[in-house]
Every structure is written in structure tokens, then in C-alpha cells.
Enzyme design. Structure first.
Site, PDB file in Angstrom:
ATOM      1  N   TRP A 180       0.829  -1.206   0.000  1.00 31.50           N
ATOM      2  CA  TRP A 180       0.000   0.000   0.000  1.00 31.50           C
ATOM      3  C   TRP A 180       0.864   1.257   0.000  1.00 31.50           C
ATOM      4  O   TRP A 180       1.885   1.316   0.694  1.00 31.50           O
ATOM      5  CB  TRP A 180      -0.868   0.003   1.256  1.00 31.50           C
ATOM      6  CG  TRP A 180      -1.432   1.339   1.593  1.00 31.50           C
ATOM      7  CD1 TRP A 180      -0.857   2.307   2.374  1.00 31.50           C
ATOM      8  CD2 TRP A 180      -2.669   1.884   1.137  1.00 31.50           C
ATOM      9  NE1 TRP A 180      -1.671   3.410   2.436  1.00 31.50           N
ATOM     10  CE2 TRP A 180      -2.783   3.177   1.684  1.00 31.50           C
ATOM     11  CE3 TRP A 180      -3.691   1.395   0.318  1.00 31.50           C
ATOM     12  CZ2 TRP A 180      -3.885   4.003   1.445  1.00 31.50           C
ATOM     13  CZ3 TRP A 180      -4.790   2.218   0.083  1.00 31.50           C
ATOM     14  CH2 TRP A 180      -4.876   3.504   0.646  1.00 31.50           C
ATOM     15  N   ASP A 183       0.426   9.176   0.841  1.00 34.80           N
ATOM     16  CA  ASP A 183       1.190  10.404   0.568  1.00 34.80           C
ATOM     17  C   ASP A 183       2.623  10.237   0.067  1.00 34.80           C
ATOM     18  O   ASP A 183       3.444   9.604   0.731  1.00 34.80           O
ATOM     19  CB  ASP A 183       1.348  11.220   1.855  1.00 34.80           C
ATOM     20  CG  ASP A 183       0.103  11.288   2.687  1.00 34.80           C
ATOM     21  OD1 ASP A 183      -0.923  10.711   2.296  1.00 34.80           O
ATOM     22  OD2 ASP A 183       0.163  11.917   3.742  1.00 34.80           O
ATOM     23  N   PHE A 239       4.609   8.683  10.045  1.00 30.79           N
ATOM     24  CA  PHE A 239       3.694   9.398   9.166  1.00 30.79           C
ATOM     25  C   PHE A 239       4.474  10.370   8.276  1.00 30.79           C
ATOM     26  O   PHE A 239       5.695  10.440   8.324  1.00 30.79           O
ATOM     27  CB  PHE A 239       2.654  10.160  10.010  1.00 30.79           C
ATOM     28  CG  PHE A 239       1.467   9.312  10.420  1.00 30.79           C
ATOM     29  CD1 PHE A 239       1.497   7.932  10.355  1.00 30.79           C
ATOM     30  CD2 PHE A 239       0.295   9.920  10.892  1.00 30.79           C
ATOM     31  CE1 PHE A 239       0.398   7.154  10.732  1.00 30.79           C
ATOM     32  CE2 PHE A 239      -0.808   9.164  11.263  1.00 30.79           C
ATOM     33  CZ  PHE A 239      -0.758   7.781  11.190  1.00 30.79           C
ATOM     34  N   GLU A 353      -4.144  18.627   6.489  1.00 29.32           N
ATOM     35  CA  GLU A 353      -2.982  17.733   6.506  1.00 29.32           C
ATOM     36  C   GLU A 353      -1.954  18.213   5.483  1.00 29.32           C
ATOM     37  O   GLU A 353      -2.251  19.010   4.592  1.00 29.32           O
ATOM     38  CB  GLU A 353      -3.403  16.306   6.126  1.00 29.32           C
ATOM     39  CG  GLU A 353      -4.512  15.734   7.003  1.00 29.32           C
ATOM     40  CD  GLU A 353      -4.895  14.307   6.655  1.00 29.32           C
ATOM     41  OE1 GLU A 353      -5.033  13.502   7.574  1.00 29.32           O
ATOM     42  OE2 GLU A 353      -5.071  13.989   5.468  1.00 29.32           O
ATOM     43  N   TRP A 443      -9.209   9.294  -0.187  1.00 25.69           N
ATOM     44  CA  TRP A 443      -9.470   8.454   0.994  1.00 25.69           C
ATOM     45  C   TRP A 443     -10.874   7.851   0.996  1.00 25.69           C
ATOM     46  O   TRP A 443     -11.129   6.895   1.718  1.00 25.69           O
ATOM     47  CB  TRP A 443      -9.230   9.253   2.283  1.00 25.69           C
ATOM     48  CG  TRP A 443      -7.771   9.365   2.615  1.00 25.69           C
ATOM     49  CD1 TRP A 443      -7.013  10.504   2.636  1.00 25.69           C
ATOM     50  CD2 TRP A 443      -6.876   8.302   2.971  1.00 25.69           C
ATOM     51  NE1 TRP A 443      -5.710  10.211   2.971  1.00 25.69           N
ATOM     52  CE2 TRP A 443      -5.604   8.865   3.181  1.00 25.69           C
ATOM     53  CE3 TRP A 443      -7.020   6.925   3.112  1.00 25.69           C
ATOM     54  CZ2 TRP A 443      -4.487   8.109   3.535  1.00 25.69           C
ATOM     55  CZ3 TRP A 443      -5.911   6.167   3.472  1.00 25.69           C
ATOM     56  CH2 TRP A 443      -4.673   6.758   3.681  1.00 25.69           C
TER      57      TRP A 443
END
Ligand code: FRU
Length: 640
Positions: A180, A183, A239, A353, A443
Site C-alpha cells: 500500500w 502520501d 507518518f 494535513e 481516501w
């Protein structure tokens, strides 16, 4: 991975199977003997006997209804783990010599194996490795648990086959070999190479185990895949974040060290640091992590060297507060909060974000402006994720937005498609370029798109510019990077002028194509461009001349039923006043990017046609129009 690896893996699997049969018949022979016989039968002359054991190089012990121990008994580089895409994650504790080394989450197959993922064993050479697995599947007894498909499909192997078998895998867009991706982040340019990191799950094709994957390129279209760059640790998973080349060594890691800031995400989100002295191949985490903590959710640190103030600047998404925070630092380690921007402004319907902040010249003027990117999810113009931005000024501490003629802060979007998110730029680029890449998904349905071995690709690289439109506002353009021209593999069709009316005129197009043309609408009110295939699947683009919009209808584009949010019509303003527009379309196996007027308007949309679109048709309503300077290029696949 090469074809050779594929063949080796097939051979290893075949050997294991044949070996299993022989084992059954010759159960009085030793494993070693049967392994050797199997090797002789298959003609293979490699692989250690242990890897040929009937159990595929693992020993499985069921400890309870939802608890199983898988011991690695074979020798090999990878433990190949069988995955079922649509079941819950199992918690997998990796025990090395009995001690917990790390925990990963894997959708271990229950009723069928959709694909496999490799777990790298080479790091533990010479040690005992066991997986203590807690599954969350509903079962009534250990006997039932023993039936799970995964147990007989674990194997130890020296190779892992990454050959693509999926028709929707892009041919010329960056995508992970397997697993997967979300970003793109941490992108930088150094010594002639473009480094692209990305949010990566190496153990499955849905979001989990966030890690920084790494690819690099010398030309922005051919990508080389590198080993994982930054892995989760005791502070959490890794992240999004950013990298800079610390030219003066302000952080104390030496001149030209690559410094990364990322979000450590667990119960809380905090900002951590790592550096690389080998051009971003490997990173060492800073022992003083985390370096920024706040009392509320904040993530995706994005930093740059501010020439004017002689300090580092950092933007940080104060996600749930729907604002961006700005910090300054002399050394990339000690950060001072200076200001916040955004509360109540722009689109506010989702979390904020992945910020980015940079200065650009406004084309046709001698002014410069700052552009602040605030990716937002949900709350995009067509539902789900999208990239909004603000134009204004930044004095090193505070961002002041430009106002529209009514004194309001206008909401602007970088791309009017549904599949353009988390867009940020490369740092340290040559020639003052502002090159960006976005995640080509949304998303709303990213985890459900009809691919398996991998999920998600990135957009083509784009060059951002600023222009002043007739409403007096400054907007961002994003045009394909010049390197993208290298994808062209001959002209398939050329026509200087095609007159079109209400009866459609159609032409063949190649499956991978770039299609460039201008529309002179003359008397037409609408000009419609249809991309279609023999299965009746189509994408309809409509230029509404009076409304000054172009729409993209993918409701009948192919496979659309995996999510109710996928079939959609997206619409972009053209920012054009004289009626004529130019379009550049890039058609890959599962995406279409539309760039209008050199990037003044852009739409990026995924499509999943049963077979490639092989026809383009033009028609009009309300009068005749001219299609001018049509060039259809055949595009070549790149190394992915
Ligand atoms: C954006 C995002 C970021 C976060 C990352 C986690 O898509 O939610 O805010 O860092 O994904 O994978």
C-alpha cells in the site's frame, strides 16, 4: 525484480509441492533425502535443504483459538506471508531469540490467499525467529483455527516475485512494486537525483504499518525502488514529513546531511527527526526524539531554509483545529512556534494535513507571492480528499492571505479531479523549480480500488507556477514537468484542423497515450470529447463555453461499483476569457490527467476500464467548432 527471480520462486514453490507429495509416500525417509530427490526431479541445483522441508521452512504451533506460533526453521532471505485482502489484521509479534523485536499487522489469509508479502529475514541472520500471531477472526475452536489458509502457505525463500500481473498497474506513473502507498513525502533533490519517499505498508495493500518507502530517479519518469528508508519504532509509526539538504550542517550531522522530520504516530502525534549521510538511502533516528510535542493532534512537518531570515521555517498541520502552525529554528532541532493560520478560513469540512509553503514569481509580473498548500480530507470539491491552497505573503513568522474583492479569503484548489491528494514539493530543486507530486487517489475509496498486489500510484511530476486571472486573483498552475516529454514514443496521429459539429468524429488512439489539442469553440456552446473502448465504457469531457468550465464524467468509465463515491462528474473552471482552450491528456492504465492551458486548470481522475480506451470522438452542441493542432503520442512504459 527480474524474470529470473520469478522463475526461481516458481521453482521453489514447485519443489516444496513435489517434496510434500514425496514426503507423504516416503515417510520413512529423512527430510534431507526427500529434499534432494525433489531437487533432482525439478532440475534445481540450489536452495538449502531446510527450505525444502515439507512445511516450507516454517513450523506452525497452534497455542489457542486465536494464537499461533510460526517458527522460522528454513534458511532464506524472506519469510513469505500469505494475505487475504479483505479480512482483519492479525497482530504479529516478531520474536528474535525469544525477545520482542517489532510488531507488525498483517491480514493473514483465512479462506484464500489473494497475494503474498515478504518479511525480510536477512536482518536476523544467525538468530532464532518466531512469529507470535494473534488473529482476530471469529472461531469456535483450535481445530477451526488450524484450517486457516495462511498456515500452509507461509514459506521461506531467497526471492520474492514482484512481477506485475495486474492490468490496472500504471505503465508510466510511480507506484510501489507491492503493498500500500499513500502520501508522497520527504521529497528532495540532490546530486542529480530526485528522491521520493512515500507512506508505505510493506505488509499488505491497505493502510497499515506506516513506514517511509523510497524510490529515486534521475529523470522524474523512470523510478528505481530502494529498501525501506524509515521504519516504525517505539514512538509509533512513521507518518508524513519532509527532508532538506542541510548544506551548512546546522543540525550537527555534517554539511550536506539529509535531514528528515516526520510525525511519530501512536496514541499521540509528535514530530521526530532522522538524518542520512548516504543521500537518503538509510536514516539514523535522533536519540532526543520527539523534538516537537503539542497537546493536540499535529502532523506532517514540512520545512525549508528561509534565505531572507536566515532561519529554518516549518509548517505543521494542526489537523483537527483546521489550521497550519508555523515554527522557526536555527538548527532543525529546536523549534519555536510563531503563529497559526487558517482557523475558519477556506474549506473547513475535514482535517487539514500535509502543508507546504513556498515563494513563486507571478508570471507576467515582477512580483512574487507565497503559496500555502493545505491538503484537506474530507471536504474536497467533489467529496473526500483534495488540495486547497492560499496565496499571500509570509514574513518568516506569519502568513497573511490575499483577499478577494469582497474582502474574503478565497478557497482555491490545485486540481479539480477526485484523485489528487497530499501534494507537496521537492526541496532543494535546481533552477528554482517548484516540482510537486500528489497521491493519485482519494481516501473515500483508496483501499477499495480494484487492484491487489499494490494500491495507489502518484501523479506525474508537475511544475507549479502562479498567474493572475481576470478576476484579479492569483492562482496556481501546475503543468507536467518537462521531463514527462521523454515518455513520448512516436506520433500516432497528427491533424492541424478538424471541423466538428453535432455528429461525432472519431479517431483511434493507443492504449498509453498523450493527446494534445486546442478547442476553438467558434459558435458551439458545448464541445464534447469522449474516450471509449469496444465494451461501451467511456469518459466524457465536456467544455461548456459559456460557463467556462470543463467537466470529466467517469460514471461509465469501467469498473466503478467498488464504492458509491467513485462514479462522479468533476468540473473545473477554465480561467480563460477568449473561449479557446488547449488540453493535454495523459492516459495510463488506470488514470487520466487533464492539463488545460499549460496547467492553469487540471483534473486528475482514476478510471478502471475493462480494456484500454482505443477511440477519441469529438462533437459539439449549438454550432460547429474547430479542433486544432491535434497530436496523439504513443507513450512508452517506464521502469517502475
Ligand atoms: C494524509 C495523512 C497524513 C498522515 C498520513 C498517514 O493522507 O493522513 O496526514 O501523515 O496520511 O499515513
Amino acid at each position: 525484480m527480474s524474470g529470473l527471480d520469478t522463475i526461481s520462486l516458481i521453482k521453489v514453490k514447485k519443489i516444496v509441492f513435489i517434496n510434500f507429495q514425496i514426503q507423504k509416500k516416503l515417510n520413512d525417509m529423512t527430510k534431507l533425502t526427500s529434499g534432494l530427490i525433489a531437487m533432482m526431479i525439478s532440475g534445481a541445483t540450489f536452495a538449502a535443504p531446510e527450505a525444502l522441508a515439507e512445511d516450507g521452512g516454517v513450523k506452525v504451533e497452534h497455542l489457542g483459538v486465536n494464537n499461533t506460533l510460526v517458527r522460522v526453521t528454513g534458511d532464506g532471505k524472506y519469510l513469505v506471508m500469505p494475505v487475504q485482502d479483505n479480512i482483519d489484521d492479525a497482530k504479529v509479534d516478531i520474536l528474535v531469540d525469544g525477545k520482542l523485536d517489532k510488531t507488525i499487522y498483517v491480514r493473514l489469509a483465512k479462506s484464500k490467499v489473494d497475494y503474498s508479502v515478504p518479511f525480510d529475514l536477512s536482518q536476523y541472520k544467525g538468530h532464532d525467529v518466531a512469529l507470535n500471531i494473534v488473529t482476530s477472526q471469529g472461531r469456535s475452536s483450535v481445530r477451526e483455527a488450524k484450517e486457516d489458509a495462511c498456515w500452509k502457505n507461509f514459506s521461506v525463500s531467497d526471492t520474492f516475485d514482484t512481477t506485475n500481473r495486474e492490468k490496472f498497474r500504471p505503465a508510466f506513473h510511480h507506484a510501489p512494486l507491492y503493498g500500500w502507498m499513500n502520501d508522497p513525502n520527504g521529497m528532495f533533490y540532490k546530486d542529480g537525483r530526485w528522491h521520493l519517499y512515500y507512506q508505505y505498508n510493506p505488509y499488505g495493500s491497505k493502510w497499515q504499518n506506516m513506514t517511509w518507502g523510497h524510490s529515486s530517479s534521475s529523470d522524474l519518469v523512470n523510478w528505481e525502488h530502494h529498501p525501506i528508508a524509515i521504519e516504525p519504532d517505539g514512538l509509533g509509526s512513521i507518518f508524513s514529513g519532509s527532508c532538506v539538504v542541510d548544506k551548512e550542517g546546522t543540525a550537527g550531522f555534517g554539511k550536506d546531511a539529509v535531514v528528515a522530520l516526520y510525525t511519530s504516530a501512536a496514541t499521540s502525534q509528535m514530530q521526530s527527526m532522522a538524518h542520512s549521510n548516504d543521500n537518503g538511502e538509510t536514516f539514523e533516528k535522533y536519540p532526543g526524539n520527539p523534538i516537537i510535542t503539542l497537546e493536540s493532534e499535529a502532523r506532517d512537518p514540512n520545512m525549508f531554509w528561509n534565505e531572507k531570515t536566515g532561519e529554518w521555517n516549518l509548517s505543521l498541520a494542526h489537523a483537527l483545529d483546521h489550521e497550519m502552525l508555523f515554527f522557526t529554528s536555527p538548527d532543525l532541532k529546536n523549534w519555536t512556534l510563531q503563529s497559526a493560520f487558517g482557523k475558519g478560513l477556506g474549506a473547513q469540512d475535514g482535517v487539514w494535513e500535509c502543508p507546504d509553503l513556498f515563494k513563486l514569481p507571478v508570471s507576467g509580473t515582477d512580483t512574487e507571492k507565497w503559496m500555502l498548500i493545505c491538503n484537506i480530507n474530507p471536504g474536497g470539491p467533489f467529496g473526500g480528499s483534495a488540495t486547497q491552497y492560499f496565496i499571500g505573503d509570509f514574513d518568516g513568522k506569519t502568513f497573511t492571505p490575499d483577499l478577494d474583492k469582497d474582502g474574503k479569503v478565497p478557497t482555491k484548489w490545485m486540481d479539480y479531479g477526485k484523485d489528487h491528494y497530499a501534494t507537496v514539493s521537492f526541496s532543494d530543486t535546481p533552477d528554482n523549480r517548484r516540482t510537486v507530486i500528489g497521491w493519485m487517489s482519494n481516501w473515500q475509496y483508496a483501499t477499495e480500488v480494484p487492484t491487489m498486489q499494490f494500491r495507489s500510484a502518484n501523479t506525474l511530476p508537475r511544475e507549479v507556477g502562479l498567474f493572475k486571472a481576470s478576476d484579479g486573483q492569483i492562482y496556481a498552475s501546475s503543468a507536467p514537468s518537462p521531463e514527462v516529454d521523454a515518455l513520448r514514443d512516436g506520433v500516432f496521429k497528427k491533424a492541424s484542423k478538424i471541423g466538428v459539429g453535432k455528429n461525432a468524429k472519431s479517431f483511434a488512439i493507443p492504449g498509453l497515450s498523450e493527446i494534445d489539442f486546442e478547442i476553438d469553440p467558434k459558435k458551439a456552446q458545448k464541445v464534447t470529447v469522449v474516450l471509449s473502448n469496444g465494451q461501451g465504457e467511456k469518459v466524457e469531457l465536456t467544455y461548456d463555453v459559456d460557463a467556462k468550465t470543463v467537466s470529466f464524467d467517469r460514471r461509465e468509465s469501467g469498473v466503478t461499483d467498488f464504492s458509491q463515491d467513485f462514479p462522479a462528474v468533476t468540473t473545473t473552471p477554465t480561467f480563460s476569457d477568449n473561449g479557446k482552450i488547449s488540453l493535454r491528456l495523459f492516459i495510463d492504465r488506470s488514470s487520466i490527467e487533464l492539463f488545460g492551458d499549460n496547467g492553469r486548470f487540471v483534473m486528475t481522475n482514476l478510471v478502471f476500464p475493462g480494456s484500454p480506451y482505443d477511440k477519441i470522438s469529438f462533437s459539439t452542441a449549438g454550432g460547429n467548432a474547430d479542433i486544432r493542432n491535434l497530436t496523439v503520442y504513443n507513450l512508452k512504459p517506464t521502469t517502475l
